[in-house]
Design an enzyme around this catalytic site. Structure first.
Site, PDB file in Angstrom:
ATOM      1  N   GLU A  73       0.776  -1.307   0.056  1.00  0.00           N
ATOM      2  CA  GLU A  73      -0.235  -0.015  -0.013  1.00  0.00           C
ATOM      3  C   GLU A  73       0.751   1.186  -0.010  1.00  0.00           C
ATOM      4  O   GLU A  73       0.604   2.210  -0.466  1.00  0.00           O
ATOM      5  CB  GLU A  73      -0.910  -0.140   1.412  1.00  0.00           C
ATOM      6  CG  GLU A  73      -2.068  -1.081   1.273  1.00  0.00           C
ATOM      7  CD  GLU A  73      -1.566  -2.641   1.692  1.00  0.00           C
ATOM      8  OE1 GLU A  73      -0.442  -2.881   1.761  1.00  0.00           O
ATOM      9  OE2 GLU A  73      -2.435  -3.338   1.618  1.00  0.00           O
ATOM     10  N   PHE A 135     -11.145  -8.168  13.770  1.00  0.00           N
ATOM     11  CA  PHE A 135     -10.190  -8.677  12.919  1.00  0.00           C
ATOM     12  C   PHE A 135      -9.647  -7.500  12.081  1.00  0.00           C
ATOM     13  O   PHE A 135     -10.527  -6.952  11.208  1.00  0.00           O
ATOM     14  CB  PHE A 135     -10.415  -9.898  11.847  1.00  0.00           C
ATOM     15  CG  PHE A 135      -9.266 -10.167  11.097  1.00  0.00           C
ATOM     16  CD1 PHE A 135      -8.093 -10.628  11.692  1.00  0.00           C
ATOM     17  CD2 PHE A 135      -9.395 -10.262   9.677  1.00  0.00           C
ATOM     18  CE1 PHE A 135      -7.188 -10.989  10.778  1.00  0.00           C
ATOM     19  CE2 PHE A 135      -8.462 -10.824   9.059  1.00  0.00           C
ATOM     20  CZ  PHE A 135      -7.225 -11.076   9.399  1.00  0.00           C
ATOM     21  N   GLN A 136      -8.480  -7.072  11.812  1.00  0.00           N
ATOM     22  CA  GLN A 136      -8.094  -5.789  11.300  1.00  0.00           C
ATOM     23  C   GLN A 136      -8.821  -4.815  11.402  1.00  0.00           C
ATOM     24  O   GLN A 136      -8.932  -3.877  10.291  1.00  0.00           O
ATOM     25  CB  GLN A 136      -7.911  -6.378   9.427  1.00  0.00           C
ATOM     26  CG  GLN A 136      -7.213  -7.567   9.526  1.00  0.00           C
ATOM     27  CD  GLN A 136      -6.999  -7.687   7.814  1.00  0.00           C
ATOM     28  OE1 GLN A 136      -7.798  -7.658   6.759  1.00  0.00           O
ATOM     29  NE2 GLN A 136      -5.684  -8.169   7.292  1.00  0.00           N
ATOM     30  N   LYS A 185     -17.560  -1.655   6.094  1.00  0.00           N
ATOM     31  CA  LYS A 185     -17.841  -2.968   4.960  1.00  0.00           C
ATOM     32  C   LYS A 185     -19.493  -2.961   4.819  1.00  0.00           C
ATOM     33  O   LYS A 185     -19.913  -3.064   3.705  1.00  0.00           O
ATOM     34  CB  LYS A 185     -17.515  -4.277   5.576  1.00  0.00           C
ATOM     35  CG  LYS A 185     -17.559  -5.267   4.360  1.00  0.00           C
ATOM     36  CD  LYS A 185     -16.686  -6.538   5.041  1.00  0.00           C
ATOM     37  CE  LYS A 185     -16.870  -7.553   3.907  1.00  0.00           C
ATOM     38  NZ  LYS A 185     -15.752  -8.682   4.289  1.00  0.00           N
ATOM     39  N   MET A 499      23.940   9.977   1.998  1.00  0.00           N
ATOM     40  CA  MET A 499      23.842  11.127   2.501  1.00  0.00           C
ATOM     41  C   MET A 499      24.007  11.236   3.998  1.00  0.00           C
ATOM     42  O   MET A 499      24.631  11.814   4.465  1.00  0.00           O
ATOM     43  CB  MET A 499      22.432  11.555   2.183  1.00  0.00           C
ATOM     44  CG  MET A 499      21.943  13.272   2.854  1.00  0.00           C
ATOM     45  SD  MET A 499      23.350  14.320   2.106  1.00  0.00           S
ATOM     46  CE  MET A 499      22.192  14.740   0.795  1.00  0.00           C
TER      47      MET A 499
HETATM   48  C1  LIG Z   1      12.398   6.288   5.056  1.00  0.00           C
HETATM   49  C2  LIG Z   1      13.554   6.642   5.578  1.00  0.00           C
HETATM   50  N1  LIG Z   1      14.557   6.093   6.415  1.00  0.00           N
HETATM   51  C3  LIG Z   1      15.848   6.925   6.665  1.00  0.00           C
HETATM   52  C4  LIG Z   1      16.034   8.049   6.135  1.00  0.00           C
HETATM   53  C5  LIG Z   1      17.383   8.675   6.543  1.00  0.00           C
HETATM   54  N2  LIG Z   1      18.220   8.969   5.370  1.00  0.00           N
HETATM   55  C6  LIG Z   1      18.495  10.012   4.499  1.00  0.00           C
HETATM   56  S1  LIG Z   1      19.087  10.100   3.214  1.00  0.00           S
HETATM   57  C7  LIG Z   1      19.688   8.274   3.953  1.00  0.00           C
HETATM   58  C8  LIG Z   1      20.669   7.639   2.657  1.00  0.00           C
HETATM   59  C9  LIG Z   1      20.098   7.400   1.498  1.00  0.00           C
HETATM   60  O1  LIG Z   1      21.157   6.381   0.938  1.00  0.00           O
HETATM   61  P1  LIG Z   1      20.628   5.866  -0.742  1.00  0.00           P
HETATM   62  O2  LIG Z   1      19.392   5.571  -0.931  1.00  0.00           O
HETATM   63  O3  LIG Z   1      21.850   4.759  -0.853  1.00  0.00           O
HETATM   64  O4  LIG Z   1      21.079   7.287  -1.295  1.00  0.00           O
HETATM   65  P2  LIG Z   1      22.507   8.256  -1.479  1.00  0.00           P
HETATM   66  O5  LIG Z   1      22.200   9.113  -0.350  1.00  0.00           O
HETATM   67  O6  LIG Z   1      23.360   7.309  -1.259  1.00  0.00           O
HETATM   68  O7  LIG Z   1      22.271   8.811  -2.807  1.00  0.00           O
HETATM   69  C10 LIG Z   1      19.157   7.890   4.868  1.00  0.00           C
HETATM   70  C11 LIG Z   1      19.319   6.736   5.545  1.00  0.00           C
HETATM   71  C12 LIG Z   1      14.993   8.615   5.260  1.00  0.00           C
HETATM   72  N3  LIG Z   1      14.906   9.967   4.557  1.00  0.00           N
HETATM   73  N4  LIG Z   1      13.963   7.908   4.907  1.00  0.00           N
END
Ligand SMILES: Cc1ncc(C[n+]2csc(CCOP(=O)(O)OP(=O)(O)O)c2C)c(N)n1
Length: 584
Positions: A73, A135-136, A185, A499
Site C-alpha cells: 500500500e 479482525f483488521q 463494510k 547522505m
Molecule cells: C524512510 C527513511 N529512512 C531513513 C532516512 C534517512 N536517510 C536520508 S538519506 C539516507 C541515505 C540514502 O541512501 P541511498 O538511498 O543509498 O542514497 P544516497 O544518499 O547514497 O544517494 C538515509 C538513510 C530517510 N530519509 N527515509
C-alpha cells in the site's frame, strides 16, 4: 462473495436523469460512480477483506476505471502521488482496513507536507464491530488525522456521494492535500436509492480561494518598484496553482532574479536567464549568500522550510519580505512578512504584474553570475568533469540531460543522488521534477515513477534512486512487470547510505556507523521481473548505457556504480546561516 450492484450504465442513467429519479446501487458502486463523475481514470490499490465489496463493484467498472495492483500500500500511495504530480490532478488509492490502512501513513504524511492532492479510500470493519478489536480493525481516522487535510468515516451508504464530492473538492482546492475516507463494510454492501452525483463547490467556513486584498498588492508593488536588489524565491505553489506563465510574466517584467526550492524546480525553464538556481542546504552559492544581501525578498508559493532557510535568526534580516501564498497558515509561520499576499498566485501574480514598473536589474543579476562562476570553478566543474576514473553522480545526471534534452520527468528518491539530480537536472517544462521534498521519504521514487508515468504517459519518466532507497520499495518491480508501465530506473550505487555517510564524514569525524549497505545483483533482480537492465562502472560506457536505457521500448534498470565517497556540495551545515554555505 457477490454484492447486488446495478450495472454502471444504469447508475450513469440515473445521474443524467431528473433529480427525482433514483436507482438502487450499492455503496461500493457509489464510490466508483463518484470517481467517474470526478474524472478519475486510474486507481492504485490493493484489496483485502474490508474493502472487498468495493473491489466486487470494480469488477463491473473495469472498462471505465483502470486499477493498478501494487505490491504494497505504501507503493500504492506513492504511485498516486506521482500520478497527481505529473497529471496536475488528484491521485486515488484503495486499501483495506488495519495493515492496509496503516501502510498508507507514510504516503499520507508525505503528501500532506508536499501538498499533494489525494483521495484515499480505506475499507473498515462492519459498523457494528467498530470498537471491538475486530479482525483488521484499526482506528484509521485517529491515526491519520494529523497527516490528512480531511478524513471521515462513512457507516451508511447514503452518505457516500456527498462525502466523496467533498473529498475531491477538499483534496483539489486551495492548497491541495490528502483526504482519506474510511468506509465500513456494511456501507459498501448496503443498497440505497442513488439519485446521481453532485460535485461540491463550497463548504461553509472553508475558504480555499480567498478574496485578494488589493491594498496589500499595492504595498507589495511599492516595495518592488523601489527595490535595488530584489530577489524572488519560488516553490511548488507556482506549479500547483498552474501559474507558470503568470510567474514568468512577473519576473520578466520586473527583471528580478528568481531561485527555486526543490519543490518549485521546473516551474521555470532551467535555462531562463533570470533563473539563478536552487535554494537551501545543497542549493547554489549565489542564491543562498544573496538571500542575506537582497533588499526585498518576494516568496511565491513556498513555505520557508528549514532546509531552505538554515538558521532562522540569521535569515534575510536585512530584507523586506513579501509572501504570496494560498495557505494563510504559512504566512508569518517561519519568517515574519512585511507584506502578506494571501491568495491563489494564478490570480495574485497578474494583479501584481499590473502594478509594477518594467525594469532590469542587470548589475544585481550580475552579482548572482559572479557567485555562479565561483561555484562552477570550485564545485560544479570538478563534479561534472572529474579527473578520477570513478564516476560521479553529477556526470551521470549531466549525460542524462544531454540525452533527454531536458524533456524527461525525473523522479528522485532521497539522499545524495536526489540533491545531485535536483542541482544538475535541466528542465524545459513544468511538472518534471517529482521528489519527496518535505518528508524526505526513502522508497518514494520507484512507486512514484510508476504513478508519474501513468499521469503523463507521453513523457519519458526516469527514476533516479540510491542503492539504499531502491531496497525500500523494490517490490514495486512487480507492479511494473504486471502493468507493463515503461519506467526507466537509474540506480546510482555508491554502496553506502550516502547522505548519512556524508554527514558522518563531515560532522562525526568519519565514524561510519551502519551506513555501509550491501545490495543484491540489481540486474538479475530486474530480470527476475522480466525487466531488462545493465550495470556499468566506467565512464566509457556511460553514454551508451544511458542511450540503451532510454531507447529501450519498455521499462529498464540501469545501475551505475559511482564514487563511494562522492559528496554533494555546496552545503549549508545544519544550524548555520545560509550565508555560511560551504563550497567544499
Ligand atoms: C524512510 C527513511 N529512512 C531513513 C532516512 C534517512 N536517510 C536520508 S538519506 C539516507 C541515505 C540514502 O541512501 P541511498 O538511498 O543509498 O542514497 P544516497 O544518499 O547514497 O544517494 C538515509 C538513510 C530517510 N530519509 N527515509
Amino acid at each position: 462473495m457477490s454484492t447486488t450492484t446495478v450495472a454502471p450504465e444504469k447508475a450513469a442513467a440515473a445521474a443524467a436523469a431528473s433529480p427525482q429519479a433514483t436507482v438502487r446501487i450499492s455503496g461500493g458502486a457509489a464510490v466508483l460512480e463518484a470517481f467517474l463523475a470526478e474524472g478519475v481514470s486510474t486507481i492504485f490499490g490493493y484489496p483485502g477483506g474490508a474493502i472487498m465489496p468495493i473491489y466486487d463493484s470494480l469488477y463491473d467498472y473495469q472498462d471505465k476505471l483502470k486499477h493498478i495492483l501494487v505490491r504494497h500500500e505504501q507503493g500504492g500511495i506513492h504511485a498516486a502521488q506521482g500520478y497527481a504530480r505529473t497529471s496536475g490532478d488528484v491521485g486515488v488509492v484503495f486499501a483495506t482496513s488495519g495493515p492496509g490502512a496503516t501502510n498508507l501513513v507514510t504516503g499520507l504524511a508525505d503528501a500532506m507536507i508536499d501538498s499533494t492532492g489525494l483521495v484515499c479510500i480505506t475499507g473498515q470493519v462492519f459498523a457494528h464491530l467498530l470498537g471491538t478489536d475486530a479482525f483488521q480493525e484499526t482506528d484509521v481516522i485517529n491515526i491519520t488525522t494529523p497527516v490528512t487535510k480531511w478524513n471521515y468515516q462513512v457507516t451508511d451508504a447514503t452518505e457516500i456521494p456527498a462525502v466523496l464530492a467533498k473529498a475531491f473538492y477538499i483534496a483539489r482546492s486551495g492548497r491541495p492535500g490528502p483526504v482519506l475516507i474510511d468506509i465500513t463494510k456494511n456501507a459498501q454492501l448496503q443498497l440505497f436509492d442513488y439519485a446521481g452525483y453532485e460535485k461540491c463547490t463550497h463548504i461553509r467556513s472553508y475558504r480555499p480561494a480567498p478574496i485578494v486584498r488589493k491594498e496589500y498588492l499595492e504595498q507589495a508593488a511599492e516595495l518592488i518598484n523601489a527595490a535595488q536588489k530584489p530577489f524572488v524565491l519560488f516553490g511548488q505553489g507556482v506549479i500547483l496553482g498552474k501559474a507558470e506563465e503568470q510567474f514568468r510574466a512577473f519576473i520578466e517584467k520586473t527583471g528580478i532574479p528568481a531561485a527555486w526550492t526543490i519543490m518549485g524546480l521546473s516551474a521555470l525553464p532551467s535555462d531562463h536567464p533570470l533563473n539563478v538556481g536552487m535554494l537551501g542546504m545543497h542549493g547554489n552559492y549565489g542564491p543562498n549568500v544573496l538571500t542575506n544581501e537582497c533588499d526585498v525578498l518576494i516568496a511565491v508559493g513556498m513555505r520557508f522550510d528549514d532546509r531552505v532557510t538554515g538558521r532562522l535568526d540569521k535569515y534575510a534580516k536585512q530584507a523586506k519580505i513579501i509572501h504570496l501564498d494560498i495557505d494563510p497558515s504559512e504566512i508569518d509561520k517561519n519568517v515574519q512578512t512585511t507584506v502578506p499576499v494571501w491568495g491563489d498566485c494564478k490570480e495574485t501574480l497578474p494583479m501584481l504584474t499590473g502594478l509594477v514598473t518594467q525594469k532590469e536589474h542587470t548589475g544585481w543579476v550580475e552579482v548572482f553570475r559572479d557567485y555562479a562562476r565561483k561555484e562552477l570553478e570550485q564545485c560544479i566543474h570538478p563534479e561534472l568533469n572529474p579527473t578520477d576514473p570513478v564516476l560521479t553522480m553529477g556526470e551521470v545526471i549531466k549525460t542524462l540531460n544531454e540525452l533527454t534534452n531536458g524533456d524527461a520527468v525525473i523522479v528522485t528518491d532521497v539522499g545524495q543522488h536526489q540533491m545531485v539530480a535536483c542541482r544538475y537536472a535541466q528542465f524545459t517544462q513544468s511538472k518534471s521534477n517529482i521528489t519527496s521534498g518535505g518528508l524526505g521519504t526513502m522508497g518514494f521514487a520507484l512507486p512514484a515513477a510508476i504513478g508519474a508515468k501513468f499521469g503523463a504517459p507521453e513523457r519519458t519518466v526516469v527514476a533516479v534512486i540510491g542503492d539504499g532507497g531502491f531496497q525500500m520499495t523494490l517490490q514495486e518491480l512487480g507492479t511494473i512487470m504486471q502493468s507493463g508501465v515503461a519506467v526507466k530506473i537509474l540506480i546510482l550505487n555508491n554502496q553506502f547510505l550516502g547522505m548519512v555517510r556524508q554527514w558522518q564524514q563531515l560532522f562525526n569525524d568519519r565514524r561510519y556507523s551502519f551506513v555501509d549497505i550491501a545490495s543484491p545483483n540489481f540486474v538479475q533482480l530486474a530480470a527476475a521481473y522480466g525487466i531488462s537492465g545493465a550495470s556499468i562502472n566506467s565512464r566509457d560506457l556511460l553514454k551508451n548505457a544511458l542511450h540503451a536505457m532510454l531507447d529501450h521500448p519498455g521499462s529498464y534498470l540501469l545501475e551505475v556504480m559511482v564514487g563511494k565517497e562522492n559528496n554533494v556540495f555546496p552545503m549549508v551545515p545544519q544550524g548555520c546561516s545560509v550565508a555560511e554555505i560551504r563550497l567544499k
